[in-house]
Design a protein around this motif. Structure first.
Motif, PDB file in Angstrom:
ATOM      1  N   LEU A 196     -70.151   4.496  96.453  1.00  0.00           N
ATOM      2  CA  LEU A 196     -69.266   5.466  95.811  1.00  0.00           C
ATOM      3  C   LEU A 196     -68.906   6.533  96.824  1.00  0.00           C
ATOM      4  O   LEU A 196     -69.784   7.176  97.403  1.00  0.00           O
ATOM      5  CB  LEU A 196     -69.955   6.109  94.611  1.00  0.00           C
ATOM      6  N   PHE A 197     -67.609   6.712  97.056  1.00  0.00           N
ATOM      7  CA  PHE A 197     -67.102   7.711  97.996  1.00  0.00           C
ATOM      8  C   PHE A 197     -66.594   8.895  97.186  1.00  0.00           C
ATOM      9  O   PHE A 197     -65.727   8.742  96.318  1.00  0.00           O
ATOM     10  CB  PHE A 197     -65.991   7.098  98.846  1.00  0.00           C
ATOM     11  N   ILE A 198     -67.146  10.083  97.444  1.00  0.00           N
ATOM     12  CA  ILE A 198     -66.732  11.301  96.747  1.00  0.00           C
ATOM     13  C   ILE A 198     -65.896  12.129  97.714  1.00  0.00           C
ATOM     14  O   ILE A 198     -66.387  12.562  98.763  1.00  0.00           O
ATOM     15  CB  ILE A 198     -67.949  12.118  96.262  1.00  0.00           C
ATOM     16  N   GLY A 199     -64.628  12.356  97.384  1.00  0.00           N
ATOM     17  CA  GLY A 199     -63.746  13.071  98.299  1.00  0.00           C
ATOM     18  C   GLY A 199     -62.706  13.896  97.562  1.00  0.00           C
ATOM     19  O   GLY A 199     -62.596  13.853  96.340  1.00  0.00           O
ATOM     20  N   ASP A 200     -61.919  14.636  98.349  1.00  0.00           N
ATOM     21  CA  ASP A 200     -60.897  15.505  97.744  1.00  0.00           C
ATOM     22  C   ASP A 200     -59.533  15.361  98.399  1.00  0.00           C
ATOM     23  O   ASP A 200     -58.665  16.212  98.217  1.00  0.00           O
ATOM     24  CB  ASP A 200     -61.338  16.973  97.790  1.00  0.00           C
ATOM     25  N   GLY A 201     -59.334  14.283  99.142  1.00  0.00           N
ATOM     26  CA  GLY A 201     -58.055  14.114  99.826  1.00  0.00           C
ATOM     27  C   GLY A 201     -57.433  12.755  99.562  1.00  0.00           C
ATOM     28  O   GLY A 201     -58.138  11.784  99.259  1.00  0.00           O
ATOM     29  N   GLU A 202     -56.114  12.697  99.681  1.00  0.00           N
ATOM     30  CA  GLU A 202     -55.425  11.417  99.525  1.00  0.00           C
ATOM     31  C   GLU A 202     -55.921  10.413 100.560  1.00  0.00           C
ATOM     32  O   GLU A 202     -56.010   9.216 100.292  1.00  0.00           O
ATOM     33  CB  GLU A 202     -53.910  11.608  99.660  1.00  0.00           C
ATOM     34  N   GLY A 203     -56.254  10.921 101.765  1.00  0.00           N
ATOM     35  CA  GLY A 203     -56.796  10.038 102.802  1.00  0.00           C
ATOM     36  C   GLY A 203     -58.129   9.430 102.394  1.00  0.00           C
ATOM     37  O   GLY A 203     -58.421   8.275 102.718  1.00  0.00           O
ATOM     38  N   ASP A 204     -58.945  10.212 101.672  1.00  0.00           N
ATOM     39  CA  ASP A 204     -60.226   9.698 101.176  1.00  0.00           C
ATOM     40  C   ASP A 204     -59.983   8.566 100.170  1.00  0.00           C
ATOM     41  O   ASP A 204     -60.611   7.511 100.231  1.00  0.00           O
ATOM     42  CB  ASP A 204     -61.024  10.814 100.497  1.00  0.00           C
ATOM     43  N   TRP A 205     -59.079   8.827  99.232  1.00  0.00           N
ATOM     44  CA  TRP A 205     -58.763   7.851  98.198  1.00  0.00           C
ATOM     45  C   TRP A 205     -58.189   6.579  98.805  1.00  0.00           C
ATOM     46  O   TRP A 205     -58.584   5.455  98.441  1.00  0.00           O
ATOM     47  CB  TRP A 205     -57.794   8.482  97.202  1.00  0.00           C
ATOM     48  N   LYS A 206     -57.286   6.708  99.758  1.00  0.00           N
ATOM     49  CA  LYS A 206     -56.681   5.539 100.391  1.00  0.00           C
ATOM     50  C   LYS A 206     -57.718   4.744 101.180  1.00  0.00           C
ATOM     51  O   LYS A 206     -57.695   3.508 101.182  1.00  0.00           O
ATOM     52  CB  LYS A 206     -55.529   5.969 101.297  1.00  0.00           C
ATOM     53  N   ALA A 207     -58.639   5.460 101.849  1.00  0.00           N
ATOM     54  CA  ALA A 207     -59.699   4.779 102.602  1.00  0.00           C
ATOM     55  C   ALA A 207     -60.589   3.978 101.657  1.00  0.00           C
ATOM     56  O   ALA A 207     -60.962   2.833 101.946  1.00  0.00           O
ATOM     57  CB  ALA A 207     -60.525   5.786 103.387  1.00  0.00           C
ATOM     58  N   ALA A 208     -60.927   4.570 100.509  1.00  0.00           N
ATOM     59  CA  ALA A 208     -61.752   3.874  99.525  1.00  0.00           C
ATOM     60  C   ALA A 208     -61.039   2.633  98.998  1.00  0.00           C
ATOM     61  O   ALA A 208     -61.654   1.565  98.836  1.00  0.00           O
ATOM     62  CB  ALA A 208     -62.105   4.817  98.379  1.00  0.00           C
ATOM     63  N   GLU A 210     -58.636   0.853 100.507  1.00  0.00           N
ATOM     64  CA  GLU A 210     -58.524  -0.171 101.552  1.00  0.00           C
ATOM     65  C   GLU A 210     -59.866  -0.837 101.820  1.00  0.00           C
ATOM     66  O   GLU A 210     -59.941  -2.056 102.022  1.00  0.00           O
ATOM     67  CB  GLU A 210     -57.970   0.449 102.838  1.00  0.00           C
ATOM     68  N   PHE A 211     -60.935  -0.032 101.804  1.00  0.00           N
ATOM     69  CA  PHE A 211     -62.259  -0.579 102.071  1.00  0.00           C
ATOM     70  C   PHE A 211     -62.784  -1.381 100.886  1.00  0.00           C
ATOM     71  O   PHE A 211     -63.466  -2.394 101.056  1.00  0.00           O
ATOM     72  CB  PHE A 211     -63.223   0.567 102.399  1.00  0.00           C
ATOM     73  N   GLY A 212     -62.464  -0.925  99.669  1.00  0.00           N
ATOM     74  CA  GLY A 212     -62.883  -1.646  98.479  1.00  0.00           C
ATOM     75  C   GLY A 212     -64.042  -1.024  97.723  1.00  0.00           C
ATOM     76  O   GLY A 212     -64.583  -1.645  96.805  1.00  0.00           O
ATOM     77  N   CYS A 213     -64.432   0.203  98.088  1.00  0.00           N
ATOM     78  CA  CYS A 213     -65.509   0.873  97.354  1.00  0.00           C
ATOM     79  C   CYS A 213     -64.934   1.716  96.225  1.00  0.00           C
ATOM     80  O   CYS A 213     -63.722   1.908  96.129  1.00  0.00           O
ATOM     81  CB  CYS A 213     -66.353   1.744  98.289  1.00  0.00           C
ATOM     82  N   ARG A 214     -65.803   2.228  95.374  1.00  0.00           N
ATOM     83  CA  ARG A 214     -65.362   3.070  94.284  1.00  0.00           C
ATOM     84  C   ARG A 214     -65.192   4.513  94.757  1.00  0.00           C
ATOM     85  O   ARG A 214     -65.733   4.906  95.798  1.00  0.00           O
ATOM     86  CB  ARG A 214     -66.334   2.961  93.112  1.00  0.00           C
ATOM     87  N   PHE A 215     -64.448   5.279  93.984  1.00  0.00           N
ATOM     88  CA  PHE A 215     -64.067   6.621  94.416  1.00  0.00           C
ATOM     89  C   PHE A 215     -64.186   7.599  93.265  1.00  0.00           C
ATOM     90  O   PHE A 215     -63.850   7.285  92.120  1.00  0.00           O
ATOM     91  CB  PHE A 215     -62.624   6.624  94.936  1.00  0.00           C
ATOM     92  N   PHE A 216     -64.668   8.790  93.586  1.00  0.00           N
ATOM     93  CA  PHE A 216     -64.749   9.896  92.619  1.00  0.00           C
ATOM     94  C   PHE A 216     -64.080  11.098  93.259  1.00  0.00           C
ATOM     95  O   PHE A 216     -64.428  11.483  94.378  1.00  0.00           O
ATOM     96  CB  PHE A 216     -66.215  10.211  92.294  1.00  0.00           C
ATOM     97  N   GLY A 217     -63.108  11.693  92.585  1.00  0.00           N
ATOM     98  CA  GLY A 217     -62.342  12.794  93.151  1.00  0.00           C
ATOM     99  C   GLY A 217     -62.893  14.157  92.768  1.00  0.00           C
ATOM    100  O   GLY A 217     -63.313  14.374  91.629  1.00  0.00           O
ATOM    101  N   ILE A 218     -62.896  15.066  93.732  1.00  0.00           N
ATOM    102  CA  ILE A 218     -63.217  16.467  93.476  1.00  0.00           C
ATOM    103  C   ILE A 218     -61.896  17.227  93.407  1.00  0.00           C
ATOM    104  O   ILE A 218     -61.169  17.323  94.403  1.00  0.00           O
ATOM    105  CB  ILE A 218     -64.118  17.059  94.572  1.00  0.00           C
ATOM    106  N   ALA A 219     -61.562  17.729  92.228  1.00  0.00           N
ATOM    107  CA  ALA A 219     -60.301  18.443  92.020  1.00  0.00           C
ATOM    108  C   ALA A 219     -60.461  19.896  92.416  1.00  0.00           C
ATOM    109  O   ALA A 219     -61.419  20.557  92.020  1.00  0.00           O
ATOM    110  CB  ALA A 219     -59.898  18.344  90.548  1.00  0.00           C
ATOM    111  N   ASN A 220     -59.527  20.394  93.226  1.00  0.00           N
ATOM    112  CA  ASN A 220     -59.596  21.791  93.648  1.00  0.00           C
ATOM    113  C   ASN A 220     -58.182  22.348  93.835  1.00  0.00           C
ATOM    114  O   ASN A 220     -57.192  21.640  93.664  1.00  0.00           O
ATOM    115  CB  ASN A 220     -60.427  21.933  94.937  1.00  0.00           C
TER     116      ASN A 220
END
Length: 245
Positions: A196-208, A210-220
Motif C-alpha cells: 500500500l502506497f500512501i501519497g499526496d501527489g498525482e505522481g504518487d498515484w500514477k506510480a502506484a 503503473e507498478f500495480g500496488c494499492r494506493f491511499f491518498g492524503i488530501a490536503n
C-alpha cells in the motif's frame, strides 16, 4: 472542492469515508487484511505542510534572482513538479536560460534551496497524532519511504525528526518512484498487491497504478483532493488508524 473542505474524522466522517471505500471497491479491491508492506511519500504526508514549505522555499530562492530570473525559476519549478524532475533540474534549467549555468553556481542555489526547506520542515516536525500512528503501524507492518527528495537530504531529515528507526529503508531521488516501489517489493519479498502506497501527489498515484500496488491518498490544501476519487482518502496519517490499526 474547496481548500477549506473539512475531512475531520468524527462519527459522520467515518461513515462518509466508509461510503467512499464502498464506491471505489469496484475499481480497486481494498482488503486491508492482505496488506503486508506500507510505503509512504514524505512531503505532505509524513510532515503535513512540507509541500507548502517547499513551494515557499522556491519563492524565497527566487528573491535572489532578478524579476526575470524569478519568473524563469517559477516556470521550471512547474515544469519539473510532481516527480518529473529534481530541484537540481529546476535550478540547472533556470541558470542555463539565464546564462549562469556553471556547476558551482547551480550547486550553490540548490544548497540554498535545501537549507530553506530543511529549516521549515524541522520547525514544523511530525504532528504528535501522526507520530503515534506511525509508531503503532511500524509495529504491525514493515514500512518504507518513497520520496522525490534526494536520498542524502531525506536521510538527514529523518534523523533530525527522530523517526528514521520507524522505517526499514528510505529511498529518494535520483531513483524514480516506480523503481523505488520495485526495489521495495524485492527487498520485502512481497507482491504488488500486498503493498500500500500512501501519497499526496498525482505522481504518487500514477506510480502506484503503473507498478500495480494499492494506493491511499492524503488530501490536503496543496493537492485539493476530495471525493470522489479512484482511491480512498484521509486528511492526515492520524486518520489511517481507522483503516489499518
Amino acid at each position: 472542492c474547496s481548500k477549506n473542505t473539512s475531512y475531520e474524522l468524527g462519527t459522520s466522517s467515518i461513515r462518509s469515508f466508509g461510503r467512499i471505500i464502498e464506491s471505489v471497491a469496484k475499481a480497486q479491491i481494498f482488503t486491508m487484511q492482505r496488506i503486508q508492506v506500507l510505503v509512504w511519500d514524505f512531503d505532505g504526508v509524513i510532515v503535513r505542510n512540507s509541500e507548502r514549505t517547499k513551494q515557499d522555499a522556491w519563492k524565497e530562492l527566487g528573491k535572489k534572482f532578478s524579476q526575470k530570473g524569478a519568473r524563469v525559476l517559477e516556470k521550471y519549478r512547474d515544469t519539473y513538479s510532481n516527480g518529473r524532475g529534481s530541484r537540481y533540474d529546476v535550478v540547472k534549467a533556470t541558470c542555463t536560460e539565464l546564462g549562469c549555468a556553471d556547476e558551482e553556481t547551480i550547486k550553490k542555489y540548490v544548497a540554498e534551496y535545501q537549507f530553506i526547506v530543511e529549516r521549515g520542515i524541522r520547525a514544523e516536525g511530525v504532528h504528535p497524532e501522526d507520530l503515534a500512528v506511525l509508531t503503532a503501524l511500524s509495529e504491525k507492518y514493515p514500512m518504507y519511504i518513497n520520496s522525490a527528495t534526494p536520498s542524502p537530504d531525506l536521510m538527514e531529515t529523518l534523523k533530525f525528526l527522530g523517526i528514521k528507526s520507524l522505517f526499514k529503508a528510505a529511498y529518494g531521488q535520483p531513483s524514480s518512484k516506480i523503481k523505488i516501489l520495485q526495489k521495495i517489493a524485492a527487498d520485502a519479498n512481497v507482491s504488488e498487491g500486498e503493498m500500500l502506497f500512501i501519497g499526496d501527489g498525482e505522481g504518487d498515484w500514477k506510480a502506484a497504478q503503473e507498478f500495480g500496488c494499492r494506493f491511499f491518498g492524503i488530501a490536503n490544501a496543496w493537492n485539493e483532493w476530495c471525493p470522489p476519487k479512484p482511491f480512498s482518502l484521509a486528511k492526515y496519517i492520524g486518520d489511517l488508524k481507522f483503516f489499518l490499526i
